[in-house]
Enzyme design. Sequence first.
Site, PDB file in Angstrom:
ATOM      1  N   SER A  95      42.562   1.974  45.694  1.00 55.05           N
ATOM      2  CA  SER A  95      41.895   1.786  46.985  1.00 55.05           C
ATOM      3  C   SER A  95      41.025   2.980  47.321  1.00 55.05           C
ATOM      4  CB  SER A  95      42.972   1.629  48.054  1.00 55.05           C
ATOM      5  OG  SER A  95      42.458   1.837  49.339  1.00 55.05           O
ATOM      6  N   TYR A 153      50.064   4.431  53.169  1.00 53.24           N
ATOM      7  CA  TYR A 153      49.507   3.447  52.233  1.00 53.24           C
ATOM      8  C   TYR A 153      48.537   4.130  51.262  1.00 53.24           C
ATOM      9  CZ  TYR A 153      46.231   0.068  50.358  1.00 53.24           C
ATOM     10  OH  TYR A 153      45.412  -0.627  49.502  1.00 53.24           O
ATOM     11  N   LYS A 168      48.833   4.963  47.026  1.00 54.32           N
ATOM     12  CA  LYS A 168      47.841   4.638  45.994  1.00 54.32           C
ATOM     13  C   LYS A 168      47.432   5.908  45.227  1.00 54.32           C
ATOM     14  CE  LYS A 168      47.315   0.179  46.578  1.00 54.32           C
ATOM     15  NZ  LYS A 168      47.641  -0.759  45.485  1.00 54.32           N
TER      16      LYS A 168
END
Length: 348
Positions: A127, A153, A157
């Site tokens: 991402s 989050y 990643k």
Amino acid sequence: MSGAVILVTGGAGYVGSHSVVQLLLQGYQVVVVDNLVNSSKECLKRVEEISGKEVTSYIVDLCNREQLDEVFRKHNFDCVLHFAALKAVGESVAIPLTYYRNNIGGTVTLLEVMKDHGVKKIVYSSSATVYGTPQKLPLTEEHPTGIGCTNPYGRSKYFVEEILKDLIASDKSWAAISLRYFNPVGAHESGRIGEDPKGIPNNIMPYIAQVAIGRRKDLKIFGNDYNTPDGTGVRDYVHIHDLAVGHIAATEKILEPNFSGFKVYNLGTGSGFSVLQLVKAFEEASGQKVPYEIVGRRPGDIDASYADASLAKKELNWEAKKNVVDMCKDMWRWQSNNPNGFEDSSKK
């Protein structure tokens, strides 16, 4: 290398399912594992319907090593496409341990099982959040990562990318491609599969679509005091079809006999749209009014983010083809045909 056997984790989810369609259409054999936490079995039925091909699937949580090992014993995989992850920025701030256990723990288990079975090629769904607050725009693959990651989050990643780098440094027979994508939106042009978040959508496009269809009263726009032309956040929105095609390009690349090491590619359009511009485009595409209310900023949100995707064009021969009008039209087709997402299927 069509005919290759590909394991797709999270293949019943939004990005995973669209990528499975493209893999099947290109002649790959596909096996899906998904724990169905934020996805649906109905989605895979429709993937089969769209592609005219069969999908072997298992309900497996990546943190369950025994279940995963069983899948690897049944199939000889050439490569893994790893999508399975929790992905809501706001939720990750509220329940970070759940995100780390799932996104990092699940990936480590997957890599251990891959290693046990001699499967050493992985395309990772990363991402643009790994870039944190952009130091300069557009974002290239050389931009520092992990510094100023604004939420768990994004950090999950980033950590997985670092784990992949360490793994490859320790064993040169591994190969990984990390696809850093920007904001996936839209739906399959058939209107049969699309984004179907459970509960309140965390991403803007399904939220706009649910307001347009009457499922929600209005759109909450988080902040209008950003350093952008109209004060609302600017993002690089990329059509889900283009993104899925990008995964095919990465799969072809990683299956080349001489491919090795760790490579990163941005997948985006290279231009940004503000929240208000997106609302206007959706109103035009759908013919529906999208009422909105400006509310306070969310923690972790940034002013603007958009990609330099020239490396993917040069090395993967990939570039985004669809524009924001296509994204809105396809999203509206999906939403208007499936007002309640995949739950509607039983009523048809």
